[in-house]
Design an enzyme around this catalytic site. Structure first.
Site, short mmCIF file in Angstrom:
data_model
loop_
_atom_site.label_atom_id
_atom_site.label_comp_id
_atom_site.label_asym_id
_atom_site.label_seq_id
_atom_site.Cartn_x
_atom_site.Cartn_y
_atom_site.Cartn_z
N ASP A 1 38.87 2.59 -50.39
CA ASP A 1 39.48 2.25 -49.14
C ASP A 1 40.48 2.27 -49.12
O ASP A 1 41.61 2.66 -49.98
CB ASP A 1 38.86 0.76 -48.61
CG ASP A 1 39.68 -0.14 -49.90
OD1 ASP A 1 40.32 0.58 -50.75
OD2 ASP A 1 39.19 -1.37 -50.53
N SER A 2 40.78 1.70 -47.97
CA SER A 2 42.43 2.04 -47.21
C SER A 2 43.75 1.01 -47.79
O SER A 2 44.89 1.16 -47.78
CB SER A 2 42.59 2.18 -46.10
OG SER A 2 42.27 1.23 -44.88
N GLY B 1 43.30 -1.70 -45.83
CA GLY B 1 43.85 -2.45 -44.33
C GLY B 1 42.46 -3.60 -44.43
O GLY B 1 43.30 -4.47 -44.18
N ASP C 1 43.37 2.03 -41.99
CA ASP C 1 42.72 0.97 -39.78
C ASP C 1 42.95 -0.76 -40.01
O ASP C 1 43.38 -0.97 -40.93
CB ASP C 1 40.95 1.27 -39.79
CG ASP C 1 40.59 0.90 -40.61
OD1 ASP C 1 40.39 0.57 -41.74
OD2 ASP C 1 39.34 0.33 -39.88
N GLN D 1 36.21 2.02 -35.15
CA GLN D 1 36.22 0.85 -34.74
C GLN D 1 35.59 0.13 -32.85
O GLN D 1 34.97 1.04 -32.79
CB GLN D 1 37.79 0.49 -34.46
CG GLN D 1 37.58 0.06 -36.26
CD GLN D 1 37.60 -0.63 -37.14
OE1 GLN D 1 36.16 -1.74 -36.79
NE2 GLN D 1 37.01 -0.85 -38.61
N GLY E 1 34.28 -1.67 -38.74
CA GLY E 1 34.23 -3.11 -38.13
C GLY E 1 33.18 -3.72 -37.94
O GLY E 1 32.59 -4.48 -37.58
N ASP F 1 28.44 1.10 -49.25
CA ASP F 1 29.51 0.36 -50.52
C ASP F 1 28.85 -0.66 -50.70
O ASP F 1 28.85 -1.53 -49.37
CB ASP F 1 30.80 0.15 -50.51
CG ASP F 1 31.37 -0.59 -49.99
OD1 ASP F 1 31.17 0.34 -48.75
OD2 ASP F 1 31.85 -1.40 -50.07
N CYS G 1 10.30 -2.45 -62.95
CA CYS G 1 11.62 -1.79 -62.99
C CYS G 1 11.90 -1.43 -64.79
O CYS G 1 11.78 -1.74 -65.51
CB CYS G 1 13.07 -2.97 -62.77
SG CYS G 1 14.39 -2.23 -63.37
N CYS H 1 14.90 -1.13 -65.54
CA CYS H 1 15.85 -0.87 -66.76
C CYS H 1 16.20 -2.06 -67.62
O CYS H 1 14.78 -2.73 -68.05
CB CYS H 1 17.16 -1.54 -65.24
SG CYS H 1 17.41 -3.44 -65.40
N CYS I 1 15.01 -5.69 -68.05
CA CYS I 1 13.42 -5.44 -67.27
C CYS I 1 12.68 -4.93 -68.77
O CYS I 1 11.53 -5.19 -69.22
CB CYS I 1 13.05 -5.33 -65.99
SG CYS I 1 13.48 -5.78 -64.40
N HIS J 1 20.63 -4.80 -63.83
CA HIS J 1 19.38 -4.81 -63.11
C HIS J 1 19.32 -4.78 -61.36
O HIS J 1 19.24 -3.33 -60.67
CB HIS J 1 18.56 -5.90 -63.17
CG HIS J 1 17.25 -5.94 -61.93
ND1 HIS J 1 16.33 -5.59 -62.24
CD2 HIS J 1 17.58 -6.36 -61.38
CE1 HIS J 1 15.22 -5.43 -61.38
NE2 HIS J 1 16.49 -6.23 -60.37
#
Ligand SMILES: [Zn+2]
Length: 375
Positions: free
Chosen positions: A92-93, A95, A146, A189, A216, A266, A304, A306, A309, A335
């Site tokens: 990310d920036s 900001g 931004d 934005q 935003g 994300d 699951c 993983c 689990c 998990h």
């Protein structure tokens, strides 16, 4: 050398699946990016993160510039080598984090000056410095610098902020220059106001980026308002470039965003929840600290695959959480990240096969059944 490219392979309604190609490997979309704020996805080894199915990580410019410092990371061979992750990284920036410092920062046309949350030292971030830091880190996907106003804000304030971000987007593009194999994403934005989103999209398209983020959102407006914007915003962006929704979200936010044409997301939620005893499963949220798990020999989710689990009972996960053992955060984070990647894979397959609506109905049906104890 592989250049940065995006191939859109299939669509189903507004939902899309494809592949972003980078010199460090492919990113299957829709993609969920685990967050590695301080050059680590907390409680996870990089190979474990990869084993969950993650193709790309997110790193935070703000945190890394303050500690250990972008120049230091560059001197040590860049962020990939530093954190032992050789696949793509998006940064990310800075900001968003700087803006959330509120009274500790000062905003001008040039950029932002602020004091570190760690030691109070004074720093400046501008579009040019943000591009420089992200280059020093060696980020594969660089985000424009931004400003994101806190909501609720009136239209005049949102418009003023958006136009500043568009001027910064132009400066970010100039400072980024020509870097084959690396991508620069613009950030739309405009809050929850459609004509401001349109104005922002047009400004970004005129500059031209390798991908476009919807910024935003997920700042307290609520899911209904967020989906309201996503009903039209992705369609304002170029069809042939990746679209990234920043900072989202819960599993149902992610599914709703993909349904509306988002390709990348994300969120700290799966890893943060893992450290606070919260698990996300097909049946919704499970609070492992709840006493009802103390004698339960069943896994968190019997379907699951993983490590948490496959090898451990709810009783064990409950115990290690209560005993504050480190393995608690490790297992629950694994998990949660595994479950998030399973959702992404499920959506990619469903979109490719033209059955996204059925997949989505089943996703909601299982969640509405509630956790297994209620069976
Ligand atoms: Zn699991």
């Amino acid at each position: 050398m592989t250049r940065f490219s995006f191939s859109l392979d299939a669509t189903d309604g507004a939902a899309r699946t494809g592949v972003i190609s980078t010199p460090r490997g492919d990113i299957r979309t829709p993609a969920f990016m685990p967050v590695g704020t301080a050059a680590t996805v907390k409680a996870m080894m990089p190979e474990s993160v990869r084993a969950t199915g993650a193709d790309i990580l997110l790193g935070n410019t703000y945190h890394l510039m303050l500690r250990p410092g972008a120049e230091r990371i560059a001197g040590l061979g860049g962020l990939h080598r530093f954190m032992n992750w050789d696949r793509p990284i998006l940064t990310d920036s800075g900001g968003f984090q700087v803006m959330s410092l509120a009274e500790l920062r000062k905003l001008t046309e040039k950029g932002v000056t602020f004091r570190s949350h760690i030691d109070g030292s004074k720093h400046e971030l501008t579009p040019e410095r943000s591009m420089e830091i992200q280059k020093l880190l060696g980020s594969d996907i660089v985000m424009c610098f931004d400003e994101c106003p806190a909501l609720p804000a009136d239209d005049a304030r949102v418009a003023e902020s958006m136009r500043l971000s568009m001027r910064w987007a132009e400066r970010s593009k100039q400072a980024f220059g020509d870097r084959p194999g690396h991508a620069l994403f613009g950030i739309m934005q405009g809050g929850v106001t459609q004509h401001l989103r349109e104005e922002s999209a047009e400004a970004l398209k005129a500059i031209g980026f390798d991908g476009y983020a919807v910024g935003g959102l997920a700042v307290g407006e609520g899911q209904e308002a967020m989906f309201g914007v996503l009903d039209y915003a992705p369609g304002m962006l170029p069809q042939d470039k990746p679209r990234y929704l920043m900072g989202v979200g819960k599993p149902d936010d992610i599914v709703g965003a993909v349904k509306r044409g988002i390709d990348m997301m994300d969120c700290v939620l799966p890893s943060r929840s893992g450290r606070t005893g919260q698990a996300w499963t097909r049946r919704g949220q499970v609070n492992i600290k709840n006493a009802r798990h103390a004698d339960d020999p069943r896994p968190l989710d019997e379907h699951c695959s993983c490590p948490a689990c496959r090898g451990y009972s709810r009783a064990y996960l409950h115990h290690v959480f209560r005993a504050q053992e480190m393995i608690s955060g490790m297992l629950l984070t694994w998990h949660n990240l595994h479950y998030y990647q399973e959702i992404m894979q499920g959506m990619r397959d469903a979109i490719a096969e033209g059955r996204f609506a059925d997949w989505e109905a089943e996703f909601h049906r299982q969640r509405e059944m509630g956790d297994i104890e209620k069976l």
